[in-house]
Scaffold this motif. Structure first.
Motif, PDB file in Angstrom:
ATOM      1  N   THR A 186      38.783 -10.550   4.473  1.00 44.70           N
ATOM      2  CA  THR A 186      37.893 -10.632   3.270  1.00 44.70           C
ATOM      3  C   THR A 186      36.438 -10.043   3.931  1.00 44.70           C
ATOM      4  O   THR A 186      36.063 -11.057   4.717  1.00 44.70           O
ATOM      5  N   PHE A 187      35.937  -9.126   3.396  1.00 38.08           N
ATOM      6  CA  PHE A 187      34.434  -8.707   3.737  1.00 38.08           C
ATOM      7  C   PHE A 187      33.570  -9.050   2.599  1.00 38.08           C
ATOM      8  O   PHE A 187      33.721  -8.772   1.634  1.00 38.08           O
ATOM      9  N   VAL A 188      32.521  -9.995   3.181  1.00 45.02           N
ATOM     10  CA  VAL A 188      31.846 -10.707   1.990  1.00 45.02           C
ATOM     11  C   VAL A 188      30.314  -9.819   1.858  1.00 45.02           C
ATOM     12  O   VAL A 188      29.658  -9.640   2.857  1.00 45.02           O
ATOM     13  N   TYR A 189      30.235  -9.510   0.584  1.00 47.28           N
ATOM     14  CA  TYR A 189      28.898  -8.580   0.629  1.00 47.28           C
ATOM     15  C   TYR A 189      27.721  -9.143  -0.320  1.00 47.28           C
ATOM     16  O   TYR A 189      26.665  -8.859  -0.167  1.00 47.28           O
ATOM     17  N   LYS A 190      28.105 -10.159  -1.236  1.00 48.46           N
ATOM     18  CA  LYS A 190      27.415 -10.877  -2.066  1.00 48.46           C
ATOM     19  C   LYS A 190      27.954 -12.230  -2.158  1.00 48.46           C
ATOM     20  O   LYS A 190      29.002 -12.444  -2.283  1.00 48.46           O
ATOM     21  N   GLY A 191      27.058 -13.235  -2.003  1.00 45.18           N
ATOM     22  CA  GLY A 191      27.475 -14.655  -2.144  1.00 45.18           C
ATOM     23  C   GLY A 191      28.094 -15.312  -1.214  1.00 45.18           C
ATOM     24  O   GLY A 191      27.648 -15.086   0.060  1.00 45.18           O
ATOM     25  N   GLY A 192      29.445 -15.798  -1.508  1.00 40.34           N
ATOM     26  CA  GLY A 192      30.013 -16.539  -0.289  1.00 40.34           C
ATOM     27  C   GLY A 192      31.525 -16.659  -0.570  1.00 40.34           C
ATOM     28  O   GLY A 192      31.970 -16.704  -1.899  1.00 40.34           O
ATOM     29  N   VAL A 193      32.280 -16.810   0.241  1.00 40.73           N
ATOM     30  CA  VAL A 193      33.708 -17.148  -0.021  1.00 40.73           C
ATOM     31  C   VAL A 193      34.168 -18.555   1.096  1.00 40.73           C
ATOM     32  O   VAL A 193      33.782 -18.677   2.317  1.00 40.73           O
ATOM     33  N   HIS A 194      34.561 -19.573   0.193  1.00 44.39           N
ATOM     34  CA  HIS A 194      35.152 -20.807   0.834  1.00 44.39           C
ATOM     35  C   HIS A 194      36.638 -20.681   0.910  1.00 44.39           C
ATOM     36  O   HIS A 194      37.180 -20.765   0.164  1.00 44.39           O
ATOM     37  N   HIS A 195      37.112 -20.711   2.109  1.00 44.07           N
ATOM     38  CA  HIS A 195      38.482 -20.625   2.742  1.00 44.07           C
ATOM     39  C   HIS A 195      38.991 -22.142   3.203  1.00 44.07           C
ATOM     40  O   HIS A 195      38.286 -22.762   4.082  1.00 44.07           O
ATOM     41  N   ARG A 196      40.054 -22.466   2.742  1.00 43.17           N
ATOM     42  CA  ARG A 196      40.867 -23.550   3.249  1.00 43.17           C
ATOM     43  C   ARG A 196      42.217 -23.155   3.365  1.00 43.17           C
ATOM     44  O   ARG A 196      42.638 -22.141   2.601  1.00 43.17           O
ATOM     45  N   ASP A 197      42.922 -23.782   4.342  1.00 45.18           N
ATOM     46  CA  ASP A 197      44.210 -23.352   4.477  1.00 45.18           C
ATOM     47  C   ASP A 197      45.091 -24.507   5.185  1.00 45.18           C
ATOM     48  O   ASP A 197      44.848 -25.549   5.414  1.00 45.18           O
ATOM     49  N   SER A 198      46.577 -24.233   5.090  1.00 47.93           N
ATOM     50  CA  SER A 198      47.358 -25.347   5.629  1.00 47.93           C
ATOM     51  C   SER A 198      47.322 -25.596   6.816  1.00 47.93           C
ATOM     52  O   SER A 198      48.037 -26.458   7.271  1.00 47.93           O
ATOM     53  N   ARG A 199      46.551 -25.082   7.753  1.00 51.29           N
ATOM     54  CA  ARG A 199      46.377 -25.146   9.235  1.00 51.29           C
ATOM     55  C   ARG A 199      45.180 -25.928   9.374  1.00 51.29           C
ATOM     56  O   ARG A 199      44.788 -26.204  10.562  1.00 51.29           O
ATOM     57  N   GLY A 200      44.741 -26.369   8.401  1.00 53.90           N
ATOM     58  CA  GLY A 200      43.215 -27.489   8.664  1.00 53.90           C
ATOM     59  C   GLY A 200      41.863 -26.513   8.715  1.00 53.90           C
ATOM     60  O   GLY A 200      41.004 -27.121   8.834  1.00 53.90           O
ATOM     61  N   ASN A 201      42.115 -25.251   8.536  1.00 52.05           N
ATOM     62  CA  ASN A 201      40.946 -24.316   8.761  1.00 52.05           C
ATOM     63  C   ASN A 201      39.966 -24.740   7.234  1.00 52.05           C
ATOM     64  O   ASN A 201      40.598 -24.694   6.444  1.00 52.05           O
ATOM     65  N   ASP A 202      38.651 -24.637   7.227  1.00 49.73           N
ATOM     66  CA  ASP A 202      38.049 -25.089   6.243  1.00 49.73           C
ATOM     67  C   ASP A 202      36.521 -24.367   6.682  1.00 49.73           C
ATOM     68  O   ASP A 202      35.770 -25.321   7.222  1.00 49.73           O
ATOM     69  N   SER A 203      36.190 -23.342   5.913  1.00 47.95           N
ATOM     70  CA  SER A 203      34.864 -22.643   6.253  1.00 47.95           C
ATOM     71  C   SER A 203      34.412 -21.720   5.068  1.00 47.95           C
ATOM     72  O   SER A 203      35.199 -21.359   4.304  1.00 47.95           O
ATOM     73  N   VAL A 204      33.073 -21.834   5.261  1.00 48.18           N
ATOM     74  CA  VAL A 204      32.465 -20.758   4.191  1.00 48.18           C
ATOM     75  C   VAL A 204      31.687 -19.712   4.997  1.00 48.18           C
ATOM     76  O   VAL A 204      31.058 -19.840   5.901  1.00 48.18           O
ATOM     77  N   VAL A 205      32.055 -18.615   4.399  1.00 46.54           N
ATOM     78  CA  VAL A 205      31.432 -17.036   5.018  1.00 46.54           C
ATOM     79  C   VAL A 205      30.572 -16.626   3.709  1.00 46.54           C
ATOM     80  O   VAL A 205      31.104 -16.431   2.911  1.00 46.54           O
ATOM     81  N   TYR A 206      29.248 -16.320   4.165  1.00 40.10           N
ATOM     82  CA  TYR A 206      28.459 -15.735   3.204  1.00 40.10           C
ATOM     83  C   TYR A 206      28.111 -14.271   3.488  1.00 40.10           C
ATOM     84  O   TYR A 206      28.933 -13.628   4.353  1.00 40.10           O
ATOM     85  N   ALA A 207      27.545 -13.633   2.512  1.00 41.57           N
ATOM     86  CA  ALA A 207      27.020 -12.343   2.626  1.00 41.57           C
ATOM     87  C   ALA A 207      26.923 -11.790   3.953  1.00 41.57           C
ATOM     88  O   ALA A 207      26.076 -12.209   4.832  1.00 41.57           O
ATOM     89  N   GLY A 208      27.661 -10.654   4.232  1.00 41.47           N
ATOM     90  CA  GLY A 208      27.322  -9.838   5.408  1.00 41.47           C
ATOM     91  C   GLY A 208      28.491 -10.410   6.431  1.00 41.47           C
ATOM     92  O   GLY A 208      28.673  -9.785   7.515  1.00 41.47           O
ATOM     93  N   GLY A 209      29.289 -11.516   6.156  1.00 34.89           N
ATOM     94  CA  GLY A 209      30.213 -12.002   7.061  1.00 34.89           C
ATOM     95  C   GLY A 209      31.528 -11.744   6.656  1.00 34.89           C
ATOM     96  O   GLY A 209      31.786 -10.894   5.806  1.00 34.89           O
ATOM     97  N   THR A 210      32.615 -11.901   7.328  1.00 35.64           N
ATOM     98  CA  THR A 210      33.904 -11.561   7.400  1.00 35.64           C
ATOM     99  C   THR A 210      34.723 -12.637   7.725  1.00 35.64           C
ATOM    100  O   THR A 210      34.607 -13.282   8.594  1.00 35.64           O
ATOM    101  N   GLN A 211      35.692 -12.750   6.960  1.00 35.63           N
ATOM    102  CA  GLN A 211      36.987 -13.549   7.347  1.00 35.63           C
ATOM    103  C   GLN A 211      38.208 -12.877   7.497  1.00 35.63           C
ATOM    104  O   GLN A 211      38.743 -12.083   6.659  1.00 35.63           O
ATOM    105  N   TRP A 212      38.724 -13.120   8.652  1.00 39.11           N
ATOM    106  CA  TRP A 212      40.044 -12.335   9.321  1.00 39.11           C
ATOM    107  C   TRP A 212      41.010 -13.549   9.625  1.00 39.11           C
ATOM    108  O   TRP A 212      40.842 -14.323  10.500  1.00 39.11           O
ATOM    109  N   MET A 213      42.044 -13.528   8.882  1.00 40.57           N
ATOM    110  CA  MET A 213      43.158 -14.357   8.758  1.00 40.57           C
ATOM    111  C   MET A 213      44.317 -13.633   9.185  1.00 40.57           C
ATOM    112  O   MET A 213      44.737 -12.819   8.688  1.00 40.57           O
TER     113      MET A 213
END
Length: 289
Positions: free
Chosen positions: A71-98
């Motif tokens: 997920t490439f974030v261009y505006k706002g942010g994305v809150h990711h949680r998963d079954s492996r215990g990861n929990d983080s927010v990435v804001y505009a300009g950031g990237t979530q690579w799972m």
């Protein structure tokens, strides 16, 4: 001496409904199954209503196996949680690579402070296939914020490329991938021109979120189009006719059999059936928010 690639086709990102969310899908299409190793590209602009409860908005927990949802974030942010215990927010300009690997359950929500960041999410979600040898790896999650993304600049700052993965003009992206991938977040000011080197063995495409460009040797492309290149050169040259925001992706093709069903991407139908059974049996874990 570099040789510019020719354009194979233009793909318009059509509007579709994705589980109640309006998104644009550049590929797959009726005629393009994948741009190996890239399986799917969704571009979404979503407004989060005032008064909405962030942890009940967005995309509910769901599984993946066999590929990397990015997920490439261009505006706002994305809150990711998963079954492996990861929990983080990435804001505009950031990237979530799972790397989903053998299987993981995750959710994608607006962050609780979304209205402090404009109340709108703009994202690209790209599915990157994993090699057969890595499809059952342990899952991994890499949150990359804008400030941690190295940036290449040219043309007096009128060309900027955030290097997320791969190597570009002497800069290495922080995300390490099982198969070779180049991921560049590009911003170009109107009038700027740049020749982007791309390894000749890689498949490549450019997706335009906003703006308009001229591709040398081809012509114009507007926003909401993916420009797909042939594997016949070592570079691509673009001129921005307006201020332009784009995503340039290139990767070494896996050239392996493809079997997919919903959130699972494997090599055979029997592996897809096994993935469904494993999920139903809880082998991909549980996510309780």
């Amino acid at each position: 001496m570099s040789k510019n690639r020719t354009v194979e086709r233009l793909l318009y990102a059509e509007k579709i409904d994705m589980g109640g969310f309006p998104v644009r899908q550049a590929f797959p299409t009726q005629h393009v199954e994948q741009i190996d190793p890239f399986l799917l590209l969704h571009h979404a602009v979503l407004k989060v209503p005032e008064g909405a409860i962030p942890h009940k908005s967005g995309v509910d927990p769901h599984p993946h196996r066999g590929f990397s949802p990015v997920t490439f974030v261009y505006k706002g942010g994305v809150h990711h949680r998963d079954s492996r215990g990861n929990d983080s927010v990435v804001y505009a300009g950031g990237t979530q690579w799972m790397k989903a690997g053998m299987g993981v359950v995750h959710s994608e929500r607006p962050p609780k402070d979304i209205h402090e960041h404009g109340g709108e999410q703009e994202i690209i979600q790209l599915w990157v296939n994993l090699p057969k040898a890595n499809k059952m790896d342990q899952p991994a999650y890499y949150p990359l914020q804008a400030q941690d993304t190295p940036v290449f600049e040219a043309e007096n700052g009128n060309v900027r490329a955030g290097v997320v993965a791969g190597n570009f003009e002497g800069i290495s992206g922080p995300i390490k991938t099982p198969s070779p991938v180049l991921a560049l977040r590009i911003d170009m000011k109107a009038g700027a021109t740049y020749t982007f080197p791309i390894p000749e063995s890689y498949n490549a495409f450019l997706y335009l979120l906003h703006g308009k460009i001229s591709v040398e040797g081809f012509g114009l492309s507007d926003e909401l189009h993916a420009v797909v290149f042939k594997r016949d050169g070592t570079s691509c040259t673009f001129t921005a006719l307006k201020d332009t925001q784009a995503l340039l992706m290139a990767g070494k093709p896996l050239e392996e059999p493809l079997a997919s069903h919903g959130p699972f991407v494997m090599n055979t139908q029997s592996e897809i059936m096994q993935a469904m059974r494993d999920y139903q049996m809880g082998k991909m874990g549980m996510l309780i928010e």
